[in-house]
Motif scaffolding. Structure first.
Motif, short mmCIF file in Angstrom:
data_model
loop_
_atom_site.label_atom_id
_atom_site.label_comp_id
_atom_site.label_asym_id
_atom_site.label_seq_id
_atom_site.Cartn_x
_atom_site.Cartn_y
_atom_site.Cartn_z
N GLY A 103 -7.02 -1.11 -8.78
CA GLY A 103 -7.58 -1.03 -7.42
C GLY A 103 -7.97 -2.40 -6.91
O GLY A 103 -7.65 -2.76 -5.76
N VAL A 104 -8.64 -3.18 -7.76
CA VAL A 104 -9.07 -4.52 -7.35
C VAL A 104 -7.85 -5.40 -7.05
O VAL A 104 -7.81 -6.09 -6.04
N LEU A 130 -4.93 -4.50 -6.11
CA LEU A 130 -4.32 -4.03 -4.86
C LEU A 130 -5.07 -4.61 -3.66
O LEU A 130 -4.48 -5.11 -2.70
N VAL A 131 -6.39 -4.57 -3.75
CA VAL A 131 -7.22 -5.12 -2.66
C VAL A 131 -6.97 -6.63 -2.54
O VAL A 131 -6.78 -7.15 -1.44
N LEU A 146 0.83 -1.21 0.00
CA LEU A 146 0.00 0.00 0.00
C LEU A 146 0.86 1.26 0.00
O LEU A 146 0.55 2.24 -0.68
N VAL A 196 -3.54 -7.26 -0.85
CA VAL A 196 -3.45 -6.86 0.55
C VAL A 196 -4.39 -7.69 1.42
O VAL A 196 -4.01 -8.16 2.49
N VAL A 197 -5.59 -7.96 0.94
CA VAL A 197 -6.51 -8.80 1.70
C VAL A 197 -5.92 -10.21 1.81
O VAL A 197 -5.93 -10.82 2.88
#
Lengths: 270, 504
Positions: A241-242, A244-245, A200, A248-249
């Motif tokens: 964005g997806v 990245l999520v 992030l 990280v998730v």
């Protein structure tokens, strides 16, 4: 059992992104610098996810972005673990005076916002992938050091360690035989969480134009570039964005699952 | 640990959705019901350029030119929106036979906002203020050396130049005539224009109201409020929600769709004078070789680049002279896009396998995107570009002052700025004695026809020499509510005359 599901989900998500990053080393749909596509083409057979303003294939850039994200995550965690681990060990073993000094230094370092520290590093070294790794790794090392220090102190206070010390076992032997085996599970979980934070942080740096310079396709840069075209070509902002999520998730679920598997203090709580 | 994880997830999700939320406002203005313009209506203007202070000789920036030029302050002459120079506070001027002495007669009945009548002393003071050693006026270096300014009577000013200067009248259109008694004008004003300053909220807005005792035709509206934004999307949303009536300069072509399809708005494509340059350092290898410069210029597909950045807006240029300058010639055919030709030129220049150079790239849009495009284009002819991203401050010190660069990207905003190629000490270091002589002679020319002829020659020579690579000319896009009419669309040098705007 629920925890096991988290762990597996985490492994799948992380493996997905790491897999994409590995594939990008050998193959991408288009060469990275290829600008033969049209301006902001929509998703289609030729360009699966469409193109950006310059006609570059979005899927290609996302794959290269995955490589950068994983590289920064691993690089920063490695740097943070080595620098922070050594500093934490030193502080843990040190006498009162040195320990207090180190602790105060760490508190100051932690009080610095990661982005501010990163900007200082970038200003000194110039914007590059290496600078991003160094900046994020340094910021992370303070957090790792503080955790290591506390864990080391806890182990050193154990009776059997005191016994070993009084019976003349050498410091290096105590570190390898008693300290490291006891602290690594907690460290591993923490480093996994730090990996997510590092990804992030890199995205934020790139979004601000302080990450690896163009034409590097960091996800943060893709988001920044897509900002002006979000109304006409929203996929350009949604896709990075997806991803990245997802990464990280995934890393967070993985860390959560790891903790239950690896942390001796939590065994039996399941 | 739990708390940290939640914050982490939150941040990731927020990053992903924040952009999608940007500018998603679909509301629009309702078309006006009243057809007649209201002479007391206040025009709300949205701009990205907040003034640093209120004095254009003290570094006020382009924001103060936009708000005050022609609105609050007036010059002896005015540059109209279509690029013509016409008399304003001067009613007549004569030039001596040797072209060195200019005599101006001032308009009768002009009063400053403070009530004082305009006299020749104010004009002398104002010109000297621009030329003062501590002046930060952008136009200071364009002025010829002035030997003396005489004020034989309150209505007459006589300026004697050291050398002939055909651009003198044009340059005077940038000199605000201020009250010589006004003192420091960085936070107040005392001009002669159709509006007076009503208030300035730093970081937010600047309000002008109609000057009831204006000497000329009164403004067609009751006042103007300039609202300042730092983010283009926020400015677009302000226009969509009727918070502003007009956006002075739209910078994002992809935001235009929401206005072009909406009958409540009009999108105006005007002429700008802002050129995007790939500026070589003509002093150093490999760009001291004209063949290398021509090869690089021909290897880059400017048309595709312009289309990438600006969609269907903007235009191609073949040199430093935009179509609005009087000495424009269409030179887009010189060093036109030709990859095979570029390769041949590189081989002739002794670089058959290309070379590597560093491109100093300002860190704000559109430069990083353009740099990536240039890199991919030049890779096709074997040239490797290392992109070095720098801040505007670094650019000013490293490139502009120290000339420590190989090539750079930069936008040049002024009109009539081809003359910089006549200065071998300018940052790009183009040194052709013939061009220097032509540009010097043009400035001392006896007639505009002669000036135009000489500058055309100079322009054609710099294009043939590929002194720089002129990538494209920016569009000037003004988006306004259809309730408005009479606003300027060309924004030459970022001025924005508001006094003719009707709001109905």
């Amino acid at each position: 059992m629920r925890r096991r599901v988290f762990l597996i989900a985490g492994i799948v998500l992380v493996a997905l992104v790491v897999g994409i990053a590995l594939v990008s080393l050998f193959w991408t749909p288009f060469p990275a610098a290829d600008t033969t596509g049209g301006r902001l083409e929509g998703p289609g057979a030729h360009h699966l996810l469409g193109t950006d303003k310059l006609g570059r294939d979005l899927l290609t850039r996302l794959m290269i972005g995955a490589r950068i994200a994983v590289a920064v995550g691993l690089g920063a965690v490695a740097l943070g673990a080595v620098v922070g681990g050594v500093a934490g060990l030193l502080a843990g073993f040190a006498n009162r005076w040195l320990d207090d000094t180190l602790a105060a230094l760490l508190d100051i370092l932690i009080a610095f916002p990661t982005l501010l520290l990163a900007m200082l590093v970038v200003a000194a070294r110039g914007a590059s992938l290496g600078s991003a790794i160094v900046a994020i790794g340094l910021a992370m090392s303070a957090i790792v050091a503080r955790l290591t220090r506390v864990l080391v102190k806890r182990v050193l206070a154990m009776d059997y360690v005191t016994l070993a010390r009084t019976s003349g076992v050498s410091w290096p032997r105590i570190v390898t035989a008693h300290v490291l085996p006891n602290i690594w599970p907690t460290m591993a979980v923490n480093l996994a969480l730090q990996f997510g934070l590092a990804v992030l942080a890199e995205a934020s740096l790139s979004y601000l134009g302080l990450g690896p310079p163009p034409p590097n396709a960091s996800w943060g840069r893709l988001l920044q570039e897509a900002q002006s075209t979000v109304l006409t070509a929203p996929i350009g902002a949604i896709a990075p964005g997806v991803l990245l999520v997802v990464l990280v998730v995934g890393v967070n679920l993985l860390a959560d699952g790891l903790r239950d598997v690896a942390d001796p203090t939590r065994r039996g709580h399941r | 640990m739990k708390k940290q994880r939640i914050a982490l997830l939150g941040a990731a999700v927020a990053t992903a959705v924040a952009l999608a939320a940007c500018g998603s406002n679909s509301g629009g203005a309702s078309p006006s019901s009243s057809a007649a313009a209201d002479a007391n209506a206040v025009v709300q203007v949205g701009s990205l350029y907040e003034p640093q202070n209120l004095d254009n000789t003290a570094g006020g920036g382009q924001g103060i030119t936009e708000a005050f030029n022609g609105n609050v302050y007036e010059g002896l002459f005015r540059l109209t929106d279509d690029g013509k120079v016409e008399p304003l506070l001067a009613t007549a001027n004569t030039v001596s036979a040797d072209g060195l002495t200019y005599t101006f007669t001032l308009r009768d009945g002009v009063k400053f906002h403070s009530g004082k009548a305009l006299t020749s002393a104010d004009v002398k003071y104002s010109i000297e203020k621009v030329l003062a050693p501590d002046s930060k006026s952008a136009r200071k270096s364009s002025f010829p050396e002035i030997k003396s300014i005489a004020t034989p009577d309150p209505k007459t000013v006589t300026v004697t130049l050291a050398t002939r200067s055909i651009s003198f009248i044009y340059n005077l259109s940038y000199v605000w005539i201020v009250n010589d008694q006004a003192g420091n004008l960085s936070a107040k004003e005392d001009g002669t224009g159709p509006y007076t300053l009503d208030g300035w909220k730093r970081g937010s807005s600047l309000t002008l109201k109609k000057n009831p005792s204006y000497w000329g035709t009164a403004a067609t509206n009751g006042g103007v409020v300039f609202h300042y934004f730092t983010d283009g999307s926020a400015l677009d949303n302000a226009l969509l929600t009727n918070a502003v009536d007009v956006v002075t300069s739209e910078q994002n072509p992809d935001a235009l769709a929401q206005f072009t399809d909406n009958p409540a708005y009009k999108v105006n494509d005007g002429h700008s004078t802002t050129k995007l340059l790939l500026a070589f350092n003509d002093r150093v290898a490999p760009f001291n070789d004209v063949k290398v410069r021509k090869a690089v210029s021909s290897a880059i597909d400017d048309k595709k680049l312009l289309q990438s950045i600006w969609g269907d807006h903007g235009e191609l240029i073949g040199s430093m002279v935009p179509p609005t300058d009087p000495w424009h010639t269409d030179l887009t055919g010189v060093n036109a896009y030709d990859v095979a030709g570029a390769k041949a030129l590189l081989a002739e220049a002794g670089h058959p396998n290309g070379f590597t150079f560093t491109l100093d790239t300002p860190n704000y849009d559109p430069h990083p995107t353009v740099a990536a495009f240039v890199k991919s284009e030049l890779a096709k002819v074997g040239i490797t570009v290392n992109i070095n991203v720098i801040t505007p401050d670094q650019w000013y010190t490293k490139v502009y002052q120290n000339k420590d660069f190989t090539a750079t990207l930069q936008e040049h905003v002024n009109d009539r700025d081809v003359v910089w190629y006549g200065d071998p000490n300018f940052y790009w270091g183009y040194d052709n004695p013939q061009v220097t002589a032509w540009i010097k002679q043009a400035e001392q020319a006896g007639s505009e026809a002669e000036q135009t002829e000489l500058l055309k020659k100079a322009d054609q020579q710099i294009a043939a020499d590929a002194a720089s690579d002129w990538l494209y000319l920016y569009p000037q896009i003004v988006v306004a509510s259809t309730k408005l009419s009479g606003y300027p669309v060309n924004g030459l040098n970022s001025q924005f005359y508001a006094y003719g705007i009707h709001k109905g």
